[in-house]
Design a protein around this motif. Structure first.
Motif, short mmCIF file in Angstrom:
data_model
loop_
_atom_site.label_atom_id
_atom_site.label_comp_id
_atom_site.label_asym_id
_atom_site.label_seq_id
_atom_site.Cartn_x
_atom_site.Cartn_y
_atom_site.Cartn_z
N ARG A 1 -37.89 -49.32 -35.36
CA ARG A 1 -36.78 -48.47 -34.95
C ARG A 1 -36.34 -47.55 -36.09
N THR A 2 -36.30 -48.09 -37.30
CA THR A 2 -35.89 -47.28 -38.45
C THR A 2 -36.90 -46.17 -38.72
N SER A 3 -38.20 -46.49 -38.63
CA SER A 3 -39.21 -45.47 -38.87
C SER A 3 -39.11 -44.33 -37.86
N GLU A 4 -38.76 -44.66 -36.62
CA GLU A 4 -38.64 -43.63 -35.59
C GLU A 4 -37.38 -42.79 -35.75
N ALA A 5 -36.40 -43.32 -36.49
CA ALA A 5 -35.14 -42.60 -36.69
C ALA A 5 -35.14 -41.78 -37.97
N LEU A 6 -36.20 -41.85 -38.76
CA LEU A 6 -36.24 -41.09 -40.01
C LEU A 6 -36.23 -39.59 -39.74
N PRO A 7 -35.45 -38.84 -40.48
CA PRO A 7 -35.50 -37.37 -40.35
C PRO A 7 -36.78 -36.84 -40.98
N PRO A 8 -37.17 -35.62 -40.65
CA PRO A 8 -38.40 -35.06 -41.25
C PRO A 8 -38.28 -34.99 -42.77
N GLY A 9 -39.45 -35.05 -43.42
CA GLY A 9 -39.48 -34.95 -44.87
C GLY A 9 -39.68 -36.30 -45.53
N PRO A 10 -39.82 -36.31 -46.85
CA PRO A 10 -40.07 -37.55 -47.56
C PRO A 10 -38.88 -38.52 -47.46
N ILE A 11 -39.17 -39.80 -47.57
CA ILE A 11 -38.10 -40.80 -47.53
C ILE A 11 -37.42 -40.86 -48.90
N HIS A 12 -36.10 -40.80 -48.87
CA HIS A 12 -35.31 -41.03 -50.07
C HIS A 12 -34.07 -41.81 -49.63
N GLU A 13 -33.21 -42.13 -50.57
CA GLU A 13 -32.10 -43.01 -50.23
C GLU A 13 -31.22 -42.44 -49.12
N ALA A 14 -30.95 -41.14 -49.16
CA ALA A 14 -30.07 -40.55 -48.14
C ALA A 14 -30.72 -40.57 -46.76
N SER A 15 -32.00 -40.19 -46.68
CA SER A 15 -32.67 -40.17 -45.37
C SER A 15 -32.87 -41.60 -44.84
N TYR A 16 -33.16 -42.52 -45.75
CA TYR A 16 -33.31 -43.91 -45.33
C TYR A 16 -31.98 -44.45 -44.80
N ALA A 17 -30.89 -44.14 -45.50
CA ALA A 17 -29.58 -44.63 -45.07
C ALA A 17 -29.23 -44.12 -43.68
N ARG A 18 -29.53 -42.86 -43.40
CA ARG A 18 -29.23 -42.32 -42.06
C ARG A 18 -30.04 -43.04 -40.99
N ALA A 19 -31.31 -43.25 -41.25
CA ALA A 19 -32.15 -43.94 -40.28
C ALA A 19 -31.74 -45.39 -40.11
#
Length: 233
Positions: free
Chosen positions: A119-137
Motif C-alpha cells: 500500500r505504501t509503495s502504491e501511495a508514493l508520489p513520483p520521483g525518488p524516495i526521500h524522507e518527505a515523500s516516504y512520510a506522505r505515502a
C-alpha cells in the motif's frame, strides 16, 4: 499488547500463510506493485542506519542481523511460505508447539508488513524516495493502529525467542529437527528458527534490545504520523 494476548498457534499460522499467499498471488498475472522493491530497499537502508549502534555491539550483532534480515527486512520468503502452506498438516505435527507458535507470530509480521509495504509503495508520489515523500505515502497507506500492531508483533516474536532460548530442551529438540525438517521441505523455516535462537542465545537477555527497537520504531511512527520530517531515530 503483551505476547500472551496475541493469537499464535496452528490455526493462526495457517491463516497468516493464506493471507501471504493471497497477497503475493496477485503477482502471478499483474506483477508486484512497480515500486515495491524500491520501497523495500529504502526501508532496509533506513533500518540499517537506525540500528548502526546495536549492530556495532558484539552482544547485539547477531540479533540485529536477524531483526534486519529475517524479521523486519526485505527478504522474500514467498517460496518458504508456499511450501509451509502446502505441507501445513505435516508441519504442525512435526515441529514443537512452541516453534509453531513463534513461527505463527513471525508469519503474521511478514503478512502485515507485506500488506503495508504494498500500500505504501502504491501511495508514493513520483520521483525518488526521500524522507518527505516516504512520510506522505506512509500516512496515506496505513493507520497508527496498524503500525503499532506491527511493532507489537515484532516485540512478541523476540520475547518468545528470548523465553525459548532459556529452555535447553527446546533448543536441543530444534537442532534434532534439522534432518526431518529438510526432508519435509521445511529447511527455510528451520534456518529461520535456528538463526533466531542463535542470535538470542548470544545476547543472554533480550530485554534492552527489544525495548530499544520498540521505542525507536514507535518514535519514528509518531513522527511520521505527525508530519515531522526528518523523522530518523
Amino acid at each position: 499488547m503483551p505476547p500472551d494476548t496475541i493469537s499464535a498457534g496452528p490455526e493462526a499460522l495457517r491463516s497468516h500463510l493464506e493471507t501471504l499467499r493471497d497477497l503475493r498471488g496477485r503477482d502471478a498475472s499483474a506483477g508486484p506493485p512497480p515500486r515495491l522493491a524500491e520501497l523495500k530497499r529504502w526501508q532496509s537502508d533506513r533500518l540499517a542506519r537506525t540500528y548502526t549502534d546495536l549492530s556495532a555491539q558484539p552482544r547485539y550483532r547477531q540479533a540485529t542481523t536477524f531483526f534486519l534480515e529475517d524479521l523486519y527486512g526485505p527478504k522474500d520468503f514467498s517460496a518458504r511460505d508456499a511450501e509451509m502452506l502446502r505441507i501445513y498438516p505435516l508441519l504442525v505435527r512435526t515441529l514443537p508447539a512452541t516453534a509453531v507458535e513463534t513461527a505463527s507470530l513471525a508469519i503474521e509480521v511478514d503478512a502485515l508488513s507485506e500488506s503495508l509495504d504494498r500500500r505504501t509503495s502504491e501511495a508514493l508520489p513520483p520521483g525518488p524516495i526521500h524522507e518527505a515523500s516516504y512520510a506522505r505515502a506512509y500516512r496515506a497507506a496505513s493507520t497508527p493502529a496498524e503500525r503499532e500492531r506491527q511493532i507489537e508483533l515484532i516485540a512478541a516474536v523476540g520475547e518468545r525467542l528470548d523465553r525459548l532460548v532459556k529452555k535447553p530442551m527446546v533448543y536441543r529438540t530444534l537442532k534434532l529437527m534439522r534432518t526431518p525438517a529438510r526432508l519435509a521441505g521445511l529447511a527455510d523455516l528451520q534456518t529461520f528458527l535456528e538463526r533466531g535462537f542463535a542470535s538470542f542465545r548470544e545476547m543472554d537477555g533480550a530485554e534492552e534490545f527489544l525495548a530499544t527497537i520498540a521505542a525507536r520504531e514507535r518514535a519514528i511512527a509518531k513522527a511520521l504520523f505527525s508530519s515531522q520530517v526528518p523523522f530518523s531515530a
